[in-house]
Design a protein around this motif. Structure first.
Motif, PDB file in Angstrom:
ATOM      1  N   LYS A 156       0.807  -1.215   0.000  1.00  0.00           N
ATOM      2  CA  LYS A 156       0.000   0.000   0.000  1.00  0.00           C
ATOM      3  C   LYS A 156       0.845   1.272   0.000  1.00  0.00           C
ATOM      4  O   LYS A 156       0.381   2.338  -0.362  1.00  0.00           O
ATOM      5  CB  LYS A 156      -0.940   0.001   1.204  1.00  0.00           C
ATOM      6  CG  LYS A 156      -0.259  -0.055   2.564  1.00  0.00           C
ATOM      7  CD  LYS A 156      -1.288  -0.038   3.663  1.00  0.00           C
ATOM      8  CE  LYS A 156      -0.660  -0.139   5.046  1.00  0.00           C
ATOM      9  NZ  LYS A 156      -0.020  -1.429   5.264  1.00  0.00           N
ATOM     10  N   LEU A 216      -6.734   3.019  -5.791  1.00  0.00           N
ATOM     11  CA  LEU A 216      -7.153   4.315  -5.248  1.00  0.00           C
ATOM     12  C   LEU A 216      -8.228   4.955  -6.136  1.00  0.00           C
ATOM     13  O   LEU A 216      -9.176   5.567  -5.636  1.00  0.00           O
ATOM     14  CB  LEU A 216      -5.944   5.240  -5.107  1.00  0.00           C
ATOM     15  CG  LEU A 216      -4.934   4.846  -4.023  1.00  0.00           C
ATOM     16  CD1 LEU A 216      -3.712   5.746  -4.059  1.00  0.00           C
ATOM     17  CD2 LEU A 216      -5.587   4.901  -2.638  1.00  0.00           C
ATOM     18  N   TRP A 273      -7.514  -2.875   0.952  1.00  0.00           N
ATOM     19  CA  TRP A 273      -6.255  -2.326   0.423  1.00  0.00           C
ATOM     20  C   TRP A 273      -5.264  -2.076   1.553  1.00  0.00           C
ATOM     21  O   TRP A 273      -4.076  -2.397   1.441  1.00  0.00           O
ATOM     22  CB  TRP A 273      -6.551  -1.041  -0.344  1.00  0.00           C
ATOM     23  CG  TRP A 273      -5.320  -0.289  -0.762  1.00  0.00           C
ATOM     24  CD1 TRP A 273      -4.459  -0.624  -1.755  1.00  0.00           C
ATOM     25  CD2 TRP A 273      -4.836   0.926  -0.194  1.00  0.00           C
ATOM     26  NE1 TRP A 273      -3.444   0.301  -1.847  1.00  0.00           N
ATOM     27  CE2 TRP A 273      -3.652   1.279  -0.895  1.00  0.00           C
ATOM     28  CE3 TRP A 273      -5.266   1.764   0.837  1.00  0.00           C
ATOM     29  CZ2 TRP A 273      -2.916   2.418  -0.602  1.00  0.00           C
ATOM     30  CZ3 TRP A 273      -4.535   2.906   1.126  1.00  0.00           C
ATOM     31  CH2 TRP A 273      -3.372   3.217   0.417  1.00  0.00           C
ATOM     32  N   THR A 290     -11.294   0.061   0.915  1.00  0.00           N
ATOM     33  CA  THR A 290     -10.202   0.775   1.596  1.00  0.00           C
ATOM     34  C   THR A 290      -9.529  -0.117   2.638  1.00  0.00           C
ATOM     35  O   THR A 290      -8.296  -0.179   2.714  1.00  0.00           O
ATOM     36  CB  THR A 290     -10.741   2.055   2.268  1.00  0.00           C
ATOM     37  OG1 THR A 290     -11.390   2.870   1.285  1.00  0.00           O
ATOM     38  CG2 THR A 290      -9.611   2.843   2.901  1.00  0.00           C
ATOM     39  N   ASN A 328      -1.549   0.182  -7.195  1.00  0.00           N
ATOM     40  CA  ASN A 328      -2.053   1.029  -6.114  1.00  0.00           C
ATOM     41  C   ASN A 328      -2.827   2.224  -6.650  1.00  0.00           C
ATOM     42  O   ASN A 328      -3.859   2.609  -6.089  1.00  0.00           O
ATOM     43  CB  ASN A 328      -0.883   1.505  -5.254  1.00  0.00           C
ATOM     44  CG  ASN A 328      -0.468   0.475  -4.229  1.00  0.00           C
ATOM     45  OD1 ASN A 328      -1.205   0.172  -3.304  1.00  0.00           O
ATOM     46  ND2 ASN A 328       0.710  -0.099  -4.404  1.00  0.00           N
TER      47      ASN A 328
END
Length: 617
Positions: free
Chosen positions: A413, A424, A481, A478, A420
């Motif tokens: 992360k 996002l 991740w 979220t 990544n």
């Protein structure tokens, strides 16, 4: 009591799991559940959706009424927009389930389900050949026939084919067009399955001589034959585009790899072309013999050539239109498409030329996606449904990309890389979906056909439910991740979308039907009950084809009151036996006709419409 917990407790399903038929049961139940939820659940509950769906529905009904299976008609006029396959299938469906919404939509739903099954089989074969038999010399025939093969159970339980099947079924584009009775989903099903059949024939042709131990699904010739048949059906669904796109996609793919001559020989091009022509040509010959130049000018000239070279029916759009359509139509997984395409490194031609054929599935998906996208981007007339055939290619790209990423768990992360960045963007995209859902009630303008819809939508709480679903999805992605669980990101996305479809989209569609279409169905039923012999029905101000389907009679459409008056005053109408007319319109349009309250009788009213009877003089 404590020691008993350590013993292996036999389960009720243990004998079933150990049987050779268990993998088959998993396939049938799993695919059946996906198909039922995505395509067949509540399929016939909402009424036909104006404007396009009733045109197909009524033309198909007319085939049953008149017995003319060559020339489609709508409202006593020829309808040359599309070839006959969708009409034939709807007419057959009517004979099975009745003339109703289920019968109208069943061919589209079935096409969607068959596409899911085709994608599942293709990705299962890919998983078998690349994961369980990674070396070329160890590769064995396909996975379905040899039940005793040790890897069969593992392949059926492999996540890749299920990932692909779920993604094909659950995306906005496929769900939207698989649940309405138009030709777009049938074209996508035929074209998508044809391209998958070609690739399976192409991949299975690489098996060494004598290694194809089981006939049937493992024979490359069977798959090439399926390609020719399905391509012919695509041409009978929407015309030349059904053969132009496969030639463009397969041709560019083979030229890029330098395999054109060899593969065309394997495909049995001459025999396949004969099969293709035998299926497609007879109807085109018959319809031209019956309708002559009118059909040629309308179908080939207007609905094909002019649509590609000029704007038809005001369907113009900027060059970037299909970027937006793909972003929304394949949401939320569309954000992973750039990464998936780039990860193929399609520009490394030498690398791809040295891969086994089955390993070229990702490259084939790139040519499939780009071929459809570029072809319709160049076309001047643009509609969202045109690029529906690239959705299966998008699914292949994203599924195979995730298949390659998940086992490696190759992201951290705190690392600034493409994975990544894409995750996002995924988080931001889903978050914006939550915000947009919450404020969606403020974006809905006034519609004269359904003036109370906005208030009822807000009162239903659906926007809040939708916002909550996407907010939870944002949080789930979220956290996944942050904890480095990349496989959970896929699960949260798909569960969020399925929840959104069940709890928000479906109730909204039913509410929309109640406000927009149900009043017309109600008035159509009134017309059927109250209409006098020979009495004509005139609809003023707008054209709602569903009225023809539900009344099962001709409707005269007029744009404005003055146009309607001019029509009523024609000798054809004045000399007709019936002395009265039925008029359906908004109250304001009835006022614009100049009628006084004592000059007409209100038969019924529903929603924003009134149905009146008036003397034709």
């Amino acid at each position: 009591m404590k020691s008993s917990s350590n013993r292996k407790i036999p389960t009720l399903f243990s004998p079933l799991i150990k049987t050779p038929l268990f993998p088959w049961l998993v396939c049938i139940v799993g695919l059946g559940l996906i198909g039922f939820l995505a395509f067949f659940w509540n399929l016939g509950t909402p009424g036909l959706l104006d404007e396009t769906e009733p045109l197909f529905a009524e033309a198909s009904r007319q085939m049953l009424v008149t017995g003319d299976w060559i020339t489609p008609y709508f409202n006593t006029e020829t309808r040359f927009d599309k070839p006959p396959l969708i009409y034939w299938l709807m007419a057959i469906s009517y004979q099975i389930v009745g003339v109703n919404e289920w019968g109208v939509r069943f061919p589209s739903a079935l096409a969607g389900f068959l596409l899911v099954c085709s994608g599942f089989y293709t990705l299962s074969y890919y998983a078998q050949q690349t994961q369980f038999y990674p070396k070329k010399e160890d590769q064995k025939p396909g996975f379905i026939t040899p039940l005793a093969q040790p890897s069969f159970r593992k392949i059926v339980l492999h996540p890749l084919p299920w990932m692909g099947a779920i993604l094909i079924a659950f995306n906005p584009g496929i769900l939207a067009w698989a649940r309405i009775g138009v030709s777009d989903m049938l074209l996508t099903g035929c074209l998508g399955s044809a391209l998958l059949a070609f690739f399976l024939g192409y991949a299975k042709s690489e098996l060494p001589e004598g290694q194809d131990l089981t006939p049937g699904l493992n024979s490359s010739k069977i798959w090439y034959l399926a390609f020719y048949i399905l391509t012919a059906l695509a041409v009978l669904t929407k015309g030349p585009v059904g053969i132009v796109l496969p030639i463009l996609i397969i041709g560019s793919f083979l030229i890029y790899l330098g395999e054109g001559r060899q593969v065309l020989k394997e495909m049995g091009l001459f025999k396949g072309s004969l099969i293709f022509l035998v299926i497609t040509i007879p109807w085109y010959v018959l319809v031209i013999l019956v309708n002559g130049q009118n059909y040629i000018n309308s179908f080939f000239g207007y609905h094909n050539f002019q649509r590609f070279t000029s704007v038809v029916n005001h369907h113009s759009a900027p060059w970037y239109f299909y970027f937006i359509v793909v972003l929304v139509g394949f949401a939320p997984f569309s954000v992973y498409l750039p990464l998936a395409i780039a990860s193929t490194k399609f520009w490394k031609r030498c690398y791809w030329q040295h891969q086994t054929r089955i390993q070229k599935l990702q490259l084939f998906a790139v040519f499939w996606f780009s071929g459809v996208f570029l072809f319709f981007t160049l076309a001047v007339t643009k509609l969202p449904s045109y690029i529906l055939p690239l959705i299966p290619a998008s699914v292949l790209l994203v599924s195979l990309s995730w298949h390659n990423i998940i086992p490696k768990n190759s992201f951290k992360k705190n690392r600034f890389n493409s994975i990544n960045i894409t995750i996002l963007i995924n988080i931001l995209f889903v978050f914006l979906a939550a915000i947009g859902s919450y404020f969606s009630k403020n974006f809905i303008g006034y519609d004269a056909d359904m003036p109370d819809f906005r208030g009822d939508l807000q009162a239903s709480g659906i926007p809040n439910i939708s916002a909550l679903i996407w907010a939870i999805a944002t949080l789930g992605i979220t956290l996944s991740w942050w904890k480095g669980k990349i496989s959970s990101i896929f699960i949260v996305n798909i569960l969020g979308f399925i929840s959104f479809f069940i709890l928000a989209v479906t109730p909204t569609y039913h509410l929309l039907d109640q406000h927009r279409q149900q009043p017309l169905r109600h008035l159509a039923q009134t017309v059927v009950q109250q209409r006098k012999l020979g009495e004509e029905l005139i609809m003023i101000g707008f054209k709602k084809p569903s009225l023809v389907f539900y009344t099962q009679n001709r409707v005269e459409y007029r744009l404005d009151p003055q146009d309607a008056i001019a029509y009523i005053q024609t000798p054809l109408v004045q000399k007709s036996p019936a002395q009265t007319l039925l008029i359906l319109a908004h109250p304001q349009e009835l006022i614009d006709l100049g009628l006084k309250p004592d000059q007409y009788q209100i038969i019924d009213q529903a929603g924003a419409y009134q149905l009146i009877r008036v003397h034709k003089t």
